[in-house]
Design a protein around this motif. Structure first.
Motif, PDB file in Angstrom:
ATOM      1  N   THR A   9     -13.030   1.803  -4.914  1.00  0.00           N
ATOM      2  CA  THR A   9     -12.405   2.100  -3.323  1.00  0.00           C
ATOM      3  C   THR A   9     -10.938   2.897  -3.915  1.00  0.00           C
ATOM      4  O   THR A   9     -10.455   4.276  -3.374  1.00  0.00           O
ATOM      5  CB  THR A   9     -12.176   1.002  -3.053  1.00  0.00           C
ATOM      6  N   LEU A  10     -10.649   2.128  -4.769  1.00  0.00           N
ATOM      7  CA  LEU A  10      -9.039   2.271  -5.418  1.00  0.00           C
ATOM      8  C   LEU A  10      -9.411   4.425  -5.939  1.00  0.00           C
ATOM      9  O   LEU A  10      -7.925   4.829  -5.903  1.00  0.00           O
ATOM     10  CB  LEU A  10      -8.611   1.187  -6.935  1.00  0.00           C
ATOM     11  N   ARG A  49     -11.007   6.604  -5.387  1.00  0.00           N
ATOM     12  CA  ARG A  49     -11.421   7.997  -4.576  1.00  0.00           C
ATOM     13  C   ARG A  49      -9.623   7.677  -3.007  1.00  0.00           C
ATOM     14  O   ARG A  49      -9.914   8.698  -3.170  1.00  0.00           O
ATOM     15  CB  ARG A  49     -12.316   7.324  -3.397  1.00  0.00           C
ATOM     16  N   ARG A  50      -9.650   6.588  -3.096  1.00  0.00           N
ATOM     17  CA  ARG A  50      -7.953   6.504  -2.826  1.00  0.00           C
ATOM     18  C   ARG A  50      -7.343   7.336  -2.900  1.00  0.00           C
ATOM     19  O   ARG A  50      -6.627   8.126  -2.324  1.00  0.00           O
ATOM     20  CB  ARG A  50      -7.937   5.053  -2.336  1.00  0.00           C
ATOM     21  N   THR A  51      -6.837   7.278  -4.927  1.00  0.00           N
ATOM     22  CA  THR A  51      -5.364   8.297  -5.379  1.00  0.00           C
ATOM     23  C   THR A  51      -6.747   9.071  -5.369  1.00  0.00           C
ATOM     24  O   THR A  51      -5.506   9.981  -6.218  1.00  0.00           O
ATOM     25  CB  THR A  51      -5.362   7.229  -5.913  1.00  0.00           C
ATOM     26  N   GLU A  52      -7.563   9.749  -4.984  1.00  0.00           N
ATOM     27  CA  GLU A  52      -7.580  11.021  -5.653  1.00  0.00           C
ATOM     28  C   GLU A  52      -6.689  12.101  -5.705  1.00  0.00           C
ATOM     29  O   GLU A  52      -6.784  12.950  -6.312  1.00  0.00           O
ATOM     30  CB  GLU A  52      -9.317  11.221  -5.223  1.00  0.00           C
ATOM     31  N   LEU A  59       0.706  -1.187  -0.236  1.00  0.00           N
ATOM     32  CA  LEU A  59      -0.394   0.086   0.235  1.00  0.00           C
ATOM     33  C   LEU A  59       0.949   1.083  -0.040  1.00  0.00           C
ATOM     34  O   LEU A  59       0.138   2.484  -0.762  1.00  0.00           O
ATOM     35  CB  LEU A  59      -0.857  -0.096   1.095  1.00  0.00           C
ATOM     36  N   LEU A  67       1.790   3.115  -3.185  1.00  0.00           N
ATOM     37  CA  LEU A  67       0.681   4.291  -4.349  1.00  0.00           C
ATOM     38  C   LEU A  67       0.543   5.261  -3.618  1.00  0.00           C
ATOM     39  O   LEU A  67       0.654   6.337  -4.171  1.00  0.00           O
ATOM     40  CB  LEU A  67      -1.033   3.722  -3.205  1.00  0.00           C
ATOM     41  N   GLU A  68       1.382   6.222  -2.308  1.00  0.00           N
ATOM     42  CA  GLU A  68       2.079   7.376  -2.174  1.00  0.00           C
ATOM     43  C   GLU A  68       3.050   7.514  -2.855  1.00  0.00           C
ATOM     44  O   GLU A  68       3.061   8.366  -2.415  1.00  0.00           O
ATOM     45  CB  GLU A  68       2.009   6.932  -0.306  1.00  0.00           C
ATOM     46  N   GLU A  90     -14.292  -2.286  -6.271  1.00  0.00           N
ATOM     47  CA  GLU A  90     -12.494  -2.191  -5.484  1.00  0.00           C
ATOM     48  C   GLU A  90     -12.252  -0.811  -6.355  1.00  0.00           C
ATOM     49  O   GLU A  90     -11.381  -0.517  -5.601  1.00  0.00           O
ATOM     50  CB  GLU A  90     -11.979  -3.547  -5.873  1.00  0.00           C
TER      51      GLU A  90
END
Length: 212
Positions: free
Chosen positions: A157-158, A160-163, A128, A131-132, A154
Protein backbone atom coordinates in the motif's frame (compact mmCIF):
# COMPACT_ATOMS: atom_id res chain seq x y z
CA UNK A 1 24.69 19.09 22.60
CA UNK A 2 22.92 16.27 24.44
CA UNK A 3 24.49 13.17 22.89
CA UNK A 4 24.78 9.46 23.54
CA UNK A 5 27.96 9.17 21.48
CA UNK A 6 29.81 10.47 18.41
CA UNK A 7 32.32 8.47 16.42
CA UNK A 8 33.80 7.67 13.01
CA UNK A 9 32.75 4.51 11.17
CA UNK A 10 31.18 3.44 7.88
CA UNK A 11 27.53 3.95 7.03
CA UNK A 12 25.85 0.57 7.35
CA UNK A 13 22.57 1.31 5.58
CA UNK A 14 20.54 3.75 3.52
CA UNK A 15 21.64 5.80 0.53
CA UNK A 16 25.35 5.91 1.36
CA UNK A 17 26.05 2.42 2.66
CA UNK A 18 29.75 1.60 3.01
CA UNK A 19 30.95 5.22 2.97
CA UNK A 20 33.17 6.75 5.64
CA UNK A 21 30.78 8.61 7.92
CA UNK A 22 30.93 10.55 11.17
CA UNK A 23 28.01 9.62 13.44
CA UNK A 24 26.40 12.05 15.87
CA UNK A 25 23.93 10.12 18.01
CA UNK A 26 21.50 12.30 19.93
CA UNK A 27 19.79 11.29 23.15
CA UNK A 28 16.04 10.80 23.69
CA UNK A 29 13.30 9.49 21.41
CA UNK A 30 9.58 10.29 21.23
CA UNK A 31 8.74 6.77 19.98
CA UNK A 32 8.99 3.30 21.51
CA UNK A 33 9.22 0.79 18.67
CA UNK A 34 8.85 -2.86 19.68
CA UNK A 35 11.94 -3.93 17.70
CA UNK A 36 14.15 -0.94 18.59
CA UNK A 37 17.88 -1.77 18.68
CA UNK A 38 18.80 1.60 20.19
CA UNK A 39 16.81 1.67 23.44
CA UNK A 40 19.94 2.88 25.21
CA UNK A 41 19.29 6.27 23.62
CA UNK A 42 15.92 6.82 25.34
CA UNK A 43 17.30 8.66 28.38
CA UNK A 44 19.41 11.77 28.70
CA UNK A 45 22.91 11.59 27.27
CA UNK A 46 25.99 13.65 28.02
CA UNK A 47 26.30 17.37 27.36
CA UNK A 48 29.10 17.71 24.82
CA UNK A 49 30.25 21.12 23.54
CA UNK A 50 29.37 21.87 19.93
CA UNK A 51 32.97 22.80 19.17
CA UNK A 52 34.20 19.40 20.38
CA UNK A 53 31.93 17.61 17.94
CA UNK A 54 32.74 20.03 15.10
CA UNK A 55 36.48 19.53 15.67
CA UNK A 56 36.05 15.74 15.67
CA UNK A 57 34.16 15.90 12.37
CA UNK A 58 36.94 17.97 10.79
CA UNK A 59 39.68 15.66 12.05
CA UNK A 60 37.83 12.55 10.82
CA UNK A 61 38.19 13.61 7.15
CA UNK A 62 34.75 12.07 6.53
CA UNK A 63 32.60 13.93 4.00
CA UNK A 64 29.40 12.32 5.28
CA UNK A 65 27.83 13.03 8.66
CA UNK A 66 24.93 11.00 10.06
CA UNK A 67 22.60 12.65 12.57
CA UNK A 68 20.86 9.82 14.38
CA UNK A 69 19.54 8.79 17.74
CA UNK A 70 17.18 8.41 19.44
CA UNK A 71 15.42 11.09 17.45
CA UNK A 72 17.71 13.87 16.19
CA UNK A 73 14.79 16.13 15.25
CA UNK A 74 14.14 16.64 18.96
CA UNK A 75 17.35 18.71 18.86
CA UNK A 76 16.45 21.17 16.12
CA UNK A 77 18.86 23.96 17.06
CA UNK A 78 21.90 21.68 17.33
CA UNK A 79 21.10 19.78 14.11
CA UNK A 80 20.67 22.93 12.05
CA UNK A 81 23.79 24.49 13.56
CA UNK A 82 25.86 21.49 12.48
CA UNK A 83 24.37 21.50 8.97
CA UNK A 84 25.14 25.22 8.58
CA UNK A 85 28.66 24.78 9.96
CA UNK A 86 29.58 22.17 7.32
CA UNK A 87 28.06 23.30 4.01
CA UNK A 88 30.43 21.06 2.00
CA UNK A 89 29.59 17.93 3.99
CA UNK A 90 26.56 15.78 3.31
CA UNK A 91 24.23 15.01 6.21
CA UNK A 92 22.12 11.87 6.45
CA UNK A 93 19.35 12.62 8.94
CA UNK A 94 17.83 9.44 10.34
CA UNK A 95 14.37 10.29 11.66
CA UNK A 96 11.37 8.28 12.77
CA UNK A 97 8.81 9.97 10.53
CA UNK A 98 6.65 11.48 13.26
CA UNK A 99 8.16 14.97 13.36
CA UNK A 100 8.08 17.72 10.72
CA UNK A 101 11.05 17.38 8.36
CA UNK A 102 10.66 20.74 6.59
CA UNK A 103 13.37 22.63 8.54
CA UNK A 104 15.93 20.01 7.47
CA UNK A 105 15.33 20.00 3.71
CA UNK A 106 18.66 21.59 2.79
CA UNK A 107 20.87 21.21 -0.28
CA UNK A 108 23.41 19.16 1.72
CA UNK A 109 20.97 16.82 3.50
CA UNK A 110 19.21 13.53 2.93
CA UNK A 111 16.21 12.54 5.01
CA UNK A 112 16.29 8.83 5.88
CA UNK A 113 12.72 8.39 7.07
CA UNK A 114 12.20 5.27 9.17
CA UNK A 115 8.49 4.84 8.45
CA UNK A 116 6.88 2.71 11.16
CA UNK A 117 4.85 -0.36 10.23
CA UNK A 118 2.34 -2.12 12.50
CA UNK A 119 4.81 -4.47 14.20
CA UNK A 120 6.59 -1.44 15.66
CA UNK A 121 3.49 -0.38 17.58
CA UNK A 122 4.16 3.19 16.44
CA UNK A 123 2.49 3.31 13.02
CA UNK A 124 -0.25 5.60 14.36
CA UNK A 125 2.38 8.23 15.20
CA UNK A 126 3.50 8.79 11.61
CA UNK A 127 3.12 12.26 10.06
CA UNK A 128 1.53 11.53 6.68
CA UNK A 129 2.43 15.00 5.41
CA UNK A 130 6.10 14.04 5.53
CA UNK A 131 5.59 11.60 2.65
CA UNK A 132 4.66 14.53 0.40
CA UNK A 133 7.75 16.50 1.45
CA UNK A 134 10.41 13.93 0.57
CA UNK A 135 12.65 14.83 -2.37
CA UNK A 136 13.56 12.66 -5.33
CA UNK A 137 17.32 11.99 -5.60
CA UNK A 138 17.87 13.14 -2.00
CA UNK A 139 15.71 11.20 0.43
CA UNK A 140 14.76 7.64 1.33
CA UNK A 141 11.90 5.81 3.03
CA UNK A 142 13.07 2.96 5.26
CA UNK A 143 10.66 0.17 6.22
CA UNK A 144 11.71 -2.16 9.03
CA UNK A 145 9.52 -5.27 8.85
CA UNK A 146 8.90 -8.64 10.46
CA UNK A 147 7.53 -9.73 7.05
CA UNK A 148 4.14 -10.81 8.40
CA UNK A 149 1.21 -10.99 5.98
CA UNK A 150 -0.22 -7.82 7.51
CA UNK A 151 3.00 -5.91 6.92
CA UNK A 152 3.45 -7.24 3.39
CA UNK A 153 0.06 -5.73 2.55
CA UNK A 154 0.98 -2.53 4.37
CA UNK A 155 4.25 -2.21 2.44
CA UNK A 156 2.49 -2.74 -0.90
CA UNK A 157 0.00 0.00 0.00
CA UNK A 158 2.80 2.42 0.89
CA UNK A 159 4.68 1.61 -2.32
CA UNK A 160 1.57 2.40 -4.35
CA UNK A 161 0.88 5.54 -2.34
CA UNK A 162 4.34 6.98 -3.04
CA UNK A 163 4.67 5.81 -6.65
CA UNK A 164 4.04 9.27 -8.07
CA UNK A 165 6.87 10.77 -6.02
CA UNK A 166 9.32 8.02 -7.05
CA UNK A 167 11.07 8.15 -3.67
CA UNK A 168 13.19 5.00 -3.13
CA UNK A 169 12.13 2.57 -0.41
CA UNK A 170 14.59 0.52 1.59
CA UNK A 171 13.20 -2.73 3.04
CA UNK A 172 15.01 -3.81 6.19
CA UNK A 173 14.19 -7.08 8.02
CA UNK A 174 13.82 -6.88 11.78
CA UNK A 175 17.14 -8.21 13.05
CA UNK A 176 16.98 -12.01 13.06
CA UNK A 177 14.27 -12.22 10.37
CA UNK A 178 15.12 -14.37 7.32
CA UNK A 179 16.47 -11.91 4.73
CA UNK A 180 16.21 -14.39 1.84
CA UNK A 181 12.41 -14.40 1.83
CA UNK A 182 12.24 -10.63 1.98
CA UNK A 183 14.80 -10.27 -0.80
CA UNK A 184 13.00 -12.73 -3.07
CA UNK A 185 9.72 -10.91 -2.40
CA UNK A 186 11.34 -7.59 -3.34
CA UNK A 187 12.76 -9.05 -6.55
CA UNK A 188 9.31 -10.38 -7.51
CA UNK A 189 7.89 -6.86 -7.20
CA UNK A 190 10.06 -5.80 -10.17
CA UNK A 191 10.06 -2.27 -8.81
CA UNK A 192 13.33 -0.36 -9.24
CA UNK A 193 12.41 1.94 -6.34
CA UNK A 194 12.66 -0.90 -3.84
CA UNK A 195 16.01 -1.87 -2.33
CA UNK A 196 17.05 -4.30 0.42
CA UNK A 197 18.99 -3.12 3.46
CA UNK A 198 20.74 -5.71 5.63
CA UNK A 199 22.58 -3.31 7.98
CA UNK A 200 26.17 -3.79 6.86
CA UNK A 201 27.58 -2.76 10.24
CA UNK A 202 25.79 -5.64 12.00
CA UNK A 203 27.25 -8.13 9.54
CA UNK A 204 30.76 -6.77 10.13
CA UNK A 205 30.47 -6.33 13.91
CA UNK A 206 27.75 -8.84 14.98
CA UNK A 207 28.65 -8.69 18.68
CA UNK A 208 28.54 -4.94 19.02
CA UNK A 209 25.42 -3.72 20.79
CA UNK A 210 25.92 -0.01 20.19
CA UNK A 211 28.11 2.11 17.95
CA UNK A 212 31.04 0.36 16.33
Amino acid sequence: MNLIEHYLSIQGEGLHSGKLTYFVRFARCNLRCSWCDSAYTFGNGSDIPFNAVATAIKKSKARFVCLTGGEPLLHKEDCLKLIRAFPRHHFDIETGGSLDIRPYLKTNTSIIMDWKLKSSGMGHKMNLSNLERLRLNSDLIKLVTDFSKTEIAEMKTLIRRTEGHKIPLSIQPVYGTNPQKITEWAIALKNPRVQINLQLHKLIWPHKHRGV
